[in-house]
Scaffold this motif. Structure first.
Motif, PDB file in Angstrom:
ATOM      1  N   SER A 161       0.802  -1.212   0.000  1.00 36.53           N
ATOM      2  CA  SER A 161       0.000   0.000   0.000  1.00 36.53           C
ATOM      3  C   SER A 161       0.840   1.271   0.000  1.00 36.53           C
ATOM      4  CB  SER A 161      -0.945   0.015   1.215  1.00 36.53           C
ATOM      5  OG  SER A 161      -0.212   0.026   2.424  1.00 36.53           O
ATOM      6  N   VAL A 218       2.761   4.312  -1.325  1.00 35.75           N
ATOM      7  CA  VAL A 218       2.499   5.075  -2.542  1.00 35.75           C
ATOM      8  C   VAL A 218       3.766   5.778  -3.023  1.00 35.75           C
ATOM      9  CG1 VAL A 218       1.246   7.057  -3.513  1.00 35.75           C
ATOM     10  CG2 VAL A 218       0.059   5.417  -2.039  1.00 35.75           C
ATOM     11  N   THR A 260       5.573  -0.182  -9.994  1.00 34.75           N
ATOM     12  CA  THR A 260       4.452  -1.116  -9.892  1.00 34.75           C
ATOM     13  C   THR A 260       4.959  -2.543  -9.751  1.00 34.75           C
ATOM     14  OG1 THR A 260       3.017   0.333 -11.197  1.00 34.75           O
ATOM     15  CG2 THR A 260       2.395  -1.984 -11.061  1.00 34.75           C
ATOM     16  N   ALA A 301       2.038   1.279  -4.904  1.00 36.31           N
ATOM     17  CA  ALA A 301       0.886   1.878  -5.554  1.00 36.31           C
ATOM     18  C   ALA A 301       1.345   3.196  -6.174  1.00 36.31           C
ATOM     19  CB  ALA A 301      -0.227   2.119  -4.535  1.00 36.31           C
ATOM     20  N   VAL A 324       0.870   6.702  -8.152  1.00 33.72           N
ATOM     21  CA  VAL A 324      -0.068   7.759  -8.501  1.00 33.72           C
ATOM     22  C   VAL A 324       0.635   8.687  -9.484  1.00 33.72           C
ATOM     23  CG1 VAL A 324      -1.453   9.695  -7.673  1.00 33.72           C
ATOM     24  CG2 VAL A 324      -1.258   7.611  -6.294  1.00 33.72           C
ATOM     25  N   THR A 362      -1.874   2.220 -12.956  1.00 40.60           N
ATOM     26  CA  THR A 362      -1.565   3.037 -11.784  1.00 40.60           C
ATOM     27  C   THR A 362      -2.690   2.885 -10.770  1.00 40.60           C
ATOM     28  OG1 THR A 362      -2.702   5.056 -12.534  1.00 40.60           O
ATOM     29  CG2 THR A 362      -0.401   4.740 -13.245  1.00 40.60           C
ATOM     30  N   ALA A 363      -2.422   3.351  -9.553  1.00 38.64           N
ATOM     31  CA  ALA A 363      -3.447   3.362  -8.509  1.00 38.64           C
ATOM     32  C   ALA A 363      -4.233   4.657  -8.516  1.00 38.64           C
ATOM     33  CB  ALA A 363      -2.796   3.152  -7.146  1.00 38.64           C
ATOM     34  N   GLY A 364      -3.825   5.613  -9.336  1.00 40.84           N
ATOM     35  CA  GLY A 364      -4.509   6.894  -9.431  1.00 40.84           C
ATOM     36  C   GLY A 364      -3.821   7.787 -10.438  1.00 40.84           C
ATOM     37  N   CYS A 368      -2.981  10.299  -1.010  1.00 35.75           N
ATOM     38  CA  CYS A 368      -2.924   9.253   0.016  1.00 35.75           C
ATOM     39  C   CYS A 368      -4.068   8.259  -0.093  1.00 35.75           C
ATOM     40  CB  CYS A 368      -2.952   9.880   1.401  1.00 35.75           C
ATOM     41  SG  CYS A 368      -1.477  10.840   1.786  1.00 35.75           S
ATOM     42  N   ALA A 369      -4.929   8.404  -1.090  1.00 31.51           N
ATOM     43  CA  ALA A 369      -6.098   7.532  -1.177  1.00 31.51           C
ATOM     44  C   ALA A 369      -5.712   6.064  -1.262  1.00 31.51           C
ATOM     45  CB  ALA A 369      -6.951   7.923  -2.389  1.00 31.51           C
ATOM     46  N   ALA A 370      -4.582   5.764  -1.885  1.00 27.74           N
ATOM     47  CA  ALA A 370      -4.156   4.369  -2.046  1.00 27.74           C
ATOM     48  C   ALA A 370      -3.218   3.898  -0.940  1.00 27.74           C
ATOM     49  CB  ALA A 370      -3.477   4.186  -3.401  1.00 27.74           C
ATOM     50  N   GLY A 371      -2.829   4.804  -0.035  1.00 28.60           N
ATOM     51  CA  GLY A 371      -1.911   4.436   1.031  1.00 28.60           C
ATOM     52  C   GLY A 371      -0.979   5.582   1.368  1.00 28.60           C
TER      53      GLY A 371
END
Length: 252
Positions: free
Chosen positions: A4, A6, A25, A30, A32, A45-47, A67-70
Motif C-alpha cells: 500500500s 504510494v 508497480t 501503488a 499515482v 496506476t493506482a490513481g 494518500c487515497a491508495a496508502g
C-alpha cells in the motif's frame, strides 16, 4: 515496504515517467501519476491526476488526494525540458525574458511546487522516504540553452539546500543528471526548433559506449536512488553512460 505504500510520479506520461511507473508497480508500490495529459493506455496506476504543474502552482487540495491508495513515501519529479523558442534563438544572450522565465518555471518552480505540495503527506508516515528530481548534463557543462541549463543547475542547489532539513525527518532528496536520452519529447522539441534528431549519430559522437541512454536506463537509476539507498541524500548522480567524460560540445 508494504503493497500500500504510494510513490508519486510527476510527469508520468512521458517516456521516462512511464518507465518509472512500470518499475515501481513491479516492486509492489501503488503508483499515482501526475501529468498535464491523461493516463497513457496500457499504463497501470493506482490513481491519475491531470494537472498543470509547469509554473509551480501545486493545487492545495491535491496533496491529501494522493494518500487515497496508502501512505506516500516516494516522489519522483520528471517534469521539465528545453523550450523550443529558446532552442531557436541564435543568440544565447538575447533569449526573450518570457521564454527564459517559462523555462525556469517548468524545470525549477515545478520541482519546488511538487515538494512543497507533497511534503506534508510524507511527514504523516515514517521510515525511509525520498524525493528524486531529474536534472541534465546541461547543468554541468557548456552545452548551450542557458535558460534550461541554469534552471537544471538551480535544481542541484535546491537538492543541497533541502537535504539537511528534510534529513532531520528521515526524508531524503537527490537528483539524477541525465545524458542525452532517447525520448519522444527530445524529438518533438528538436522538430519544433527546426532540427532533425539522429540518436544513433549522437550516441556514436557523444557517448563512449556508442549509444545514448534509453528511458528504462534513466528510470532504473532514479528508482534505485529513490528506493535502495537510504544513506544517500543531497546528491546529484550523473547518469550518462560516460557522456560527460567526453569533451563537451556546444550545440550548433
Amino acid at each position: 515496504m508494504t503493497s500500500s505504500d504510494v510513490a508519486v510520479v510527476a510527469g508520468a506520461a512521458g517516456d521516462i515517467g512511464r518507465a518509472i511507473c512500470q518499475i515501481l508497480t513491479g516492486r509492489g508500490l501503488a503508483v499515482v501519476g501526475l501529468d498535464i495529459v491523461g493516463q497513457p493506455e496500457g499504463l497501470a496506476t493506482a490513481g491519475w491526476h491531470i494537472v498543470d504543474l509547469s509554473d509551480g502552482d501545486f493545487p492545495e487540495d491535491l496533496g491529501p488526494q494522493l494518500c487515497a491508495a496508502g501512505p506516500v513515501r516516494h516522489v519522483f519529479h520528471v517534469i521539465g525540458g528545453s523550450d523550443a523558442d529558446e532552442l531557436r534563438e541564435p543568440d544565447p544572450v538575447r533569449i526573450p525574458m518570457e521564454v527564459f522565465r517559462r523555462t525556469v518555471a517548468l524545470n525549477l518552480y515545478s520541482a519546488y511546487g511538487v515538494i512543497r505540495g507533497t511534503v506534508e503527506e510524507l511527514r504523516k508516515t515514517s521510515g525511509d522516504r525520498s524525493y528524486t528530481l531529474f536534472s541534465s548534463l546541461n547543468a554541468l557543462g557548456g552545452y548551450g540553452a542557458p535558460g534550461y541549463s541554469s534552471s537544471k543547475a538551480a535544481l542541484h542547489g535546491l537538492v543541497r539546500s533541502l537535504a539537511v532539513p528534510l534529513s532531520r525527518e528521515a526524508i531524503r532528496i537527490n537528483a539524477v543528471a541525465l545524458g542525452t536520452t532517447r525520448t519522444e519529447n527530445y524529438v518533438r522539441l528538436a522538430g519544433q526548433a527546426g532540427r532533425e534528431v539522429d540518436f544513433d549519430r549522437l550516441g556514436a559522437a557523444l557517448v563512449p559506449r556508442g549509444s545514448v541512454l534509453e528511458p528504462a536506463e534513466a528510470a532504473t537509476a532514479a528508482v534505485a536512488l529513490g528506493l535502495e539507498n537510504p544513506a544517500v541524500t543531497g546528491t546529484v548522480l550523473v547518469v550518462d553512460a560516460g557522456q560527460s567524460l567526453m569533451r563537451p560540445r556546444a550545440r550548433s
